[in-house]
Design a protein around this motif. Structure first.
Motif, PDB file in Angstrom:
ATOM      1  N   ILE A  58     -22.816   0.139   7.567  1.00 44.65           N
ATOM      2  CA  ILE A  58     -22.500   0.150   8.998  1.00 44.65           C
ATOM      3  C   ILE A  58     -22.033  -1.232   9.436  1.00 44.65           C
ATOM      4  CG2 ILE A  58     -23.432   0.411  11.329  1.00 44.65           C
ATOM      5  CD1 ILE A  58     -25.289   2.552  10.297  1.00 44.65           C
ATOM      6  N   GLY A  59     -22.809  -2.254   9.068  1.00 43.02           N
ATOM      7  CA  GLY A  59     -22.424  -3.614   9.434  1.00 43.02           C
ATOM      8  C   GLY A  59     -21.152  -4.062   8.741  1.00 43.02           C
ATOM      9  N   ARG A  60     -20.996  -3.695   7.465  1.00 42.90           N
ATOM     10  CA  ARG A  60     -19.819  -4.128   6.715  1.00 42.90           C
ATOM     11  C   ARG A  60     -18.541  -3.523   7.293  1.00 42.90           C
ATOM     12  NH1 ARG A  60     -18.460  -1.688   1.824  1.00 42.90           N
ATOM     13  NH2 ARG A  60     -20.665  -1.099   1.581  1.00 42.90           N
ATOM     14  N   LEU A  61     -18.556  -2.208   7.581  1.00 42.40           N
ATOM     15  CA  LEU A  61     -17.363  -1.577   8.139  1.00 42.40           C
ATOM     16  C   LEU A  61     -17.061  -2.092   9.542  1.00 42.40           C
ATOM     17  CD1 LEU A  61     -17.712   2.128   6.926  1.00 42.40           C
ATOM     18  CD2 LEU A  61     -16.324   0.293   5.962  1.00 42.40           C
ATOM     19  N   LEU A 112     -15.201   4.801   5.316  1.00 40.24           N
ATOM     20  CA  LEU A 112     -15.515   6.007   6.080  1.00 40.24           C
ATOM     21  C   LEU A 112     -15.393   7.261   5.207  1.00 40.24           C
ATOM     22  CD1 LEU A 112     -13.725   5.199   9.461  1.00 40.24           C
ATOM     23  CD2 LEU A 112     -16.183   5.156   8.996  1.00 40.24           C
ATOM     24  N   GLN A 113     -14.401   7.297   4.343  1.00 39.99           N
ATOM     25  CA  GLN A 113     -14.251   8.431   3.434  1.00 39.99           C
ATOM     26  C   GLN A 113     -15.413   8.490   2.458  1.00 39.99           C
ATOM     27  OE1 GLN A 113     -10.305   7.401   2.024  1.00 39.99           O
ATOM     28  NE2 GLN A 113      -9.355   9.081   3.185  1.00 39.99           N
ATOM     29  N   GLN A 114     -15.827   7.352   1.967  1.00 44.96           N
ATOM     30  CA  GLN A 114     -16.947   7.289   1.024  1.00 44.96           C
ATOM     31  C   GLN A 114     -18.236   7.822   1.648  1.00 44.96           C
ATOM     32  OE1 GLN A 114     -17.635   3.351  -0.624  1.00 44.96           O
ATOM     33  NE2 GLN A 114     -19.816   3.777  -0.840  1.00 44.96           N
ATOM     34  N   GLU A 115     -18.452   7.535   2.925  1.00 44.56           N
ATOM     35  CA  GLU A 115     -19.683   7.946   3.602  1.00 44.56           C
ATOM     36  C   GLU A 115     -19.601   9.341   4.205  1.00 44.56           C
ATOM     37  OE1 GLU A 115     -22.773   6.111   3.917  1.00 44.56           O
ATOM     38  OE2 GLU A 115     -21.697   5.364   2.156  1.00 44.56           O
ATOM     39  N   GLY A 116     -18.435  10.004   4.113  1.00 46.69           N
ATOM     40  CA  GLY A 116     -18.308  11.362   4.626  1.00 46.69           C
ATOM     41  C   GLY A 116     -17.932  11.449   6.089  1.00 46.69           C
ATOM     42  N   PHE A 117     -17.365  10.367   6.674  1.00 48.25           N
ATOM     43  CA  PHE A 117     -16.965  10.392   8.078  1.00 48.25           C
ATOM     44  C   PHE A 117     -15.590  11.019   8.289  1.00 48.25           C
ATOM     45  CE2 PHE A 117     -20.238   7.133   8.285  1.00 48.25           C
ATOM     46  CZ  PHE A 117     -20.862   7.405   9.495  1.00 48.25           C
ATOM     47  N   ILE A 118     -14.859  11.266   7.217  1.00 49.71           N
ATOM     48  CA  ILE A 118     -13.534  11.863   7.302  1.00 49.71           C
ATOM     49  C   ILE A 118     -13.605  13.298   6.803  1.00 49.71           C
ATOM     50  CG2 ILE A 118     -11.119  11.694   6.616  1.00 49.71           C
ATOM     51  CD1 ILE A 118     -12.035   9.314   8.245  1.00 49.71           C
ATOM     52  N   LYS A 119     -13.127  14.241   7.616  1.00 50.51           N
ATOM     53  CA  LYS A 119     -13.178  15.652   7.248  1.00 50.51           C
ATOM     54  C   LYS A 119     -12.089  15.987   6.231  1.00 50.51           C
ATOM     55  CE  LYS A 119     -14.846  17.293  11.759  1.00 50.51           C
ATOM     56  NZ  LYS A 119     -14.519  18.152  12.912  1.00 50.51           N
ATOM     57  N   GLY A 120     -12.442  16.824   5.243  1.00 51.38           N
ATOM     58  CA  GLY A 120     -11.453  17.380   4.321  1.00 51.38           C
ATOM     59  C   GLY A 120     -10.788  16.331   3.446  1.00 51.38           C
ATOM     60  N   ASP A 121      -9.750  16.758   2.732  1.00 48.24           N
ATOM     61  CA  ASP A 121      -9.033  15.896   1.794  1.00 48.24           C
ATOM     62  C   ASP A 121      -7.625  15.537   2.291  1.00 48.24           C
ATOM     63  OD1 ASP A 121     -11.195  16.059   0.000  1.00 48.24           O
ATOM     64  OD2 ASP A 121     -10.439  17.964  -0.790  1.00 48.24           O
ATOM     65  N   ALA A 170      -6.455   9.395  20.407  1.00 47.41           N
ATOM     66  CA  ALA A 170      -7.818   9.306  19.890  1.00 47.41           C
ATOM     67  C   ALA A 170      -8.462  10.686  19.827  1.00 47.41           C
ATOM     68  CB  ALA A 170      -8.654   8.376  20.771  1.00 47.41           C
ATOM     69  N   TYR A 171      -8.168  11.536  20.814  1.00 41.61           N
ATOM     70  CA  TYR A 171      -8.736  12.895  20.832  1.00 41.61           C
ATOM     71  C   TYR A 171      -8.215  13.693  19.641  1.00 41.61           C
ATOM     72  CZ  TYR A 171      -9.917  17.588  22.486  1.00 41.61           C
ATOM     73  OH  TYR A 171     -10.412  18.872  22.591  1.00 41.61           O
ATOM     74  N   ALA A 172      -6.923  13.600  19.381  1.00 43.23           N
ATOM     75  CA  ALA A 172      -6.345  14.334  18.248  1.00 43.23           C
ATOM     76  C   ALA A 172      -6.929  13.852  16.929  1.00 43.23           C
ATOM     77  CB  ALA A 172      -4.826  14.165  18.252  1.00 43.23           C
ATOM     78  N   LEU A 173      -7.111  12.544  16.789  1.00 40.44           N
ATOM     79  CA  LEU A 173      -7.664  12.002  15.559  1.00 40.44           C
ATOM     80  C   LEU A 173      -9.124  12.415  15.368  1.00 40.44           C
ATOM     81  CD1 LEU A 173      -7.225  10.123  13.113  1.00 40.44           C
ATOM     82  CD2 LEU A 173      -8.062   8.242  14.539  1.00 40.44           C
ATOM     83  N   SER A 174      -9.847  12.539  16.468  1.00 41.59           N
ATOM     84  CA  SER A 174     -11.277  12.867  16.364  1.00 41.59           C
ATOM     85  C   SER A 174     -11.519  14.198  15.676  1.00 41.59           C
ATOM     86  CB  SER A 174     -11.913  12.886  17.761  1.00 41.59           C
ATOM     87  OG  SER A 174     -11.426  13.981  18.533  1.00 41.59           O
ATOM     88  N   ARG A 175     -10.531  15.095  15.703  1.00 38.98           N
ATOM     89  CA  ARG A 175     -10.689  16.387  15.053  1.00 38.98           C
ATOM     90  C   ARG A 175     -10.733  16.258  13.532  1.00 38.98           C
ATOM     91  NH1 ARG A 175      -9.877  20.824  18.234  1.00 38.98           N
ATOM     92  NH2 ARG A 175      -9.297  20.407  20.389  1.00 38.98           N
ATOM     93  N   GLN A 176     -10.284  15.124  13.012  1.00 43.42           N
ATOM     94  CA  GLN A 176     -10.311  14.893  11.569  1.00 43.42           C
ATOM     95  C   GLN A 176     -11.541  14.107  11.133  1.00 43.42           C
ATOM     96  OE1 GLN A 176      -5.951  13.375  11.811  1.00 43.42           O
ATOM     97  NE2 GLN A 176      -6.184  14.130   9.718  1.00 43.42           N
ATOM     98  N   LEU A 177     -12.341  13.695  12.104  1.00 44.48           N
ATOM     99  CA  LEU A 177     -13.516  12.892  11.795  1.00 44.48           C
ATOM    100  C   LEU A 177     -14.773  13.743  11.794  1.00 44.48           C
ATOM    101  CD1 LEU A 177     -12.743   9.727  13.962  1.00 44.48           C
ATOM    102  CD2 LEU A 177     -12.124  10.182  11.580  1.00 44.48           C
ATOM    103  N   LEU A 226     -19.353  13.543  11.547  1.00 41.21           N
ATOM    104  CA  LEU A 226     -20.565  12.733  11.621  1.00 41.21           C
ATOM    105  C   LEU A 226     -21.560  13.291  10.609  1.00 41.21           C
ATOM    106  CD1 LEU A 226     -22.123  10.438  12.991  1.00 41.21           C
ATOM    107  CD2 LEU A 226     -23.017  12.127  14.612  1.00 41.21           C
ATOM    108  N   PRO A 227     -21.764  12.617   9.481  1.00 37.06           N
ATOM    109  CA  PRO A 227     -22.722  13.102   8.479  1.00 37.06           C
ATOM    110  C   PRO A 227     -24.115  13.235   9.088  1.00 37.06           C
ATOM    111  CG  PRO A 227     -21.375  11.323   7.596  1.00 37.06           C
ATOM    112  CD  PRO A 227     -21.114  11.374   9.070  1.00 37.06           C
ATOM    113  N   PRO A 228     -24.862  14.262   8.699  1.00 37.67           N
ATOM    114  CA  PRO A 228     -26.201  14.474   9.273  1.00 37.67           C
ATOM    115  C   PRO A 228     -27.112  13.262   9.142  1.00 37.67           C
ATOM    116  CG  PRO A 228     -25.508  16.398   8.023  1.00 37.67           C
ATOM    117  CD  PRO A 228     -24.474  15.339   7.777  1.00 37.67           C
ATOM    118  N   SER A 229     -26.979  12.494   8.056  1.00 38.34           N
ATOM    119  CA  SER A 229     -27.856  11.341   7.861  1.00 38.34           C
ATOM    120  C   SER A 229     -27.625  10.249   8.905  1.00 38.34           C
ATOM    121  CB  SER A 229     -27.662  10.763   6.457  1.00 38.34           C
ATOM    122  OG  SER A 229     -26.325  10.327   6.274  1.00 38.34           O
ATOM    123  N   TYR A 230     -26.486  10.290   9.587  1.00 39.42           N
ATOM    124  CA  TYR A 230     -26.168   9.289  10.612  1.00 39.42           C
ATOM    125  C   TYR A 230     -26.376   9.819  12.029  1.00 39.42           C
ATOM    126  CZ  TYR A 230     -24.059   6.147   7.169  1.00 39.42           C
ATOM    127  OH  TYR A 230     -23.845   5.292   6.113  1.00 39.42           O
TER     128      TYR A 230
END
Length: 453
Positions: free
Chosen positions: A314-317, A333-342, A387-394, A396-400
């Protein structure tokens, strides 16, 4: 009232009045438009009436309904200023008050929890409650050794009512968009539901509070009252005398607002390192500004366990985003699962989405304001916004989820306070990964280090 209504039928009938009332107000708004009233005036009137009805019902029901209202109340600062007044009044009532249990019911719970001779533990006990919470109420008393204490007593039937409310509120989640368009309430409902059992057990709360009290023992900035006695339905702690943050929000000086904001941020970022937990119920009713300048912290029923402290990534990103390193931010963000799909996603667009949120820590000092929060809420919730359009691709992993909600809630309170402080310095000291190793200052010892000594 000897106990809160626990039957699903009775409570559902109250909750069912919410969407019915909303439908009626919507019809009223349509009628006003037909007569030529401006749409923005009609919308403001409908939202005001919705807020008053919603929080009136939630406050009467207590249980999960009131807890949901408290969780949502931190977003009050994002409301347009012309609507904030009526909301603020309704939310303050919800946070600080609810119909009390009669003394006989309180005495029965105390006898069942602490024993028939419970009165011998106190030299004084006030039957009239000093405050109300979502599943219990607090009484002032004097411990047998003369210390002022707070006695939290759980409402009879709270467990059944809490579970019933959460089941019903999950169905009505869309209703809350009437007061905060764009807010995704369903994950919040699920999060609260997942922690029902923990919050109902005051012995677990006592364990969490004791850990916080040990971690901040002797601290010059944060005060956590020690626990004196506990049972599953009763919790006795030292009394905290101070000014509630709700009073500072409404009438505090600039100095008080800034001090309270700084201390809230300090608690948020230092607790995971010192106690390996996060205080997870950030609404103004849970904080007091003490006469010596410390922040008194109450109610540890909801905590997030963070073994090892805040995740370093969190701090590093955050640091990489402030430095403009779009590709590294996207990769993390991709590594932590914040980005939906491939699917492909533009790194610069992701950075553009994130960067305005980091303004409070981009400079040495920052002042949180309602206007700033409203602008950010509008940027993220406006369907015409990139920002709204981009948010559909993001995602929030349950752990966060818990860290995310607590951070948003804390920001909401900071904006209500309109607090100016050196927030960047707090992250430099306490958020792993935010500062380069050479720039980090020595931190105060964590609770485990203190215990080892």
């Amino acid at each position: 009232m000897t106990e809160i209504p626990r039957g699903a039928v009775a409570r559902t009938a109250r909750l069912a009045s919410l969407p019915l009332g909303l439908a009626g107000r919507a019809a009223l708004g349509l009628g006003k438009r037909v007569t030529g009233m401006a749409a923005d005036v009609v919308s403001a009137d409908v939202q005001r009436r919705t807020a008053e009805h919603l929080f009136s019902v939630l406050g009467q029901l207590k249980g999960g309904a009131m807890k949901m209202g408290q969780a949502l109340s931190v977003f009050e600062a994002a409301l347009p200023e012309e609507l904030a007044g009526p909301y603020r009044a309704a939310l303050t009532k919800l946070q600080e008050a609810a119909p009390p249990l009669p003394a006989a019911s309180v005495h029965k719970v105390l006898a069942e929890s602490l024993g028939a001779d419970w009165r011998d533990m106190f030299s004084e006990f006030e039957d009239k409650p000093a405050a109300a919470a979502s599943i219990g109420q607090v009484h002032r008393a004097v411990w047998s050794d003369g210390r002022p204490v707070a006695v939290k007593v759980q409402y009879p039937g709270a467990g059944e009512a809490l579970r019933s409310d959460l089941n019903q509120l999950a169905r009505f989640a869309g209703l809350f968009k009437a007061i905060q368009p764009g807010l995704d309430v369903k994950p919040l409902v699920q999060e609260i539901r997942d922690r029902v059992t923990e919050e109902l057990d005051y012995e677990l709360e006592a364990k969490s509070q004791s850990a916080f009290a040990a971690a901040f023992d002797g601290d010059p900035d944060i005060y956590v009252p020690p626990v004196l006695a506990s049972s599953p339905r009763v919790l006795v702690t030292e009394w905290v005398e101070g000014t509630p943050l709700s009073a500072i929000i409404s009438a505090g000086s600039e100095e008080e607002r800034d001090r309270a904001g700084y201390l809230m941020a300090l608690l948020h970022f230092s607790a995971p390192a010192r106690a390996e937990m996060l205080h997870a119920d950030p609404h103004p009713g849970n904080y007091r500004l003490l006469s010596d300048g410390r922040l008194g912290v109450l109610d540890f029923g909801a905590v997030a366990h963070l073994p090892g402290g805040h995740p370093e990534i969190i701090g590093r990103l955050t640091r990489l985003a402030l430095a403009g390193d779009a590709e590294s931010v996207l990769g993390g963000l991709q590594q932590e699962g914040f980005i939906k799909g491939d699917g492909k996603i533009d790194a610069a667009a992701v950075l553009g989405y994130i960067r305005p949120m980091l303004d409070p820590i981009a400079e040495d000092e920052f002042q949180f304001t309602r206007a700033w929060l409203r602008a950010e809420a509008g940027r993220l919730a406006n369907p015409k916004s990139p920002a709204y359009a981009l948010s559909r691709q993001l995602n929030l992993p349950p752990s966060y989820m818990m860290v995310h909600r607590v951070t948003l809630g804390s920001i909401g309170v900071l904006c209500q306070l309109q607090a100016r402080a050196a927030y960047r310095g707090i992250l430099t000291d306490w958020l792993p990964g935010f500062a380069e190793p050479a720039a980090r200052k020595p931190r105060r010892r964590a609770a485990k280090q203190i215990a080892a000594d």
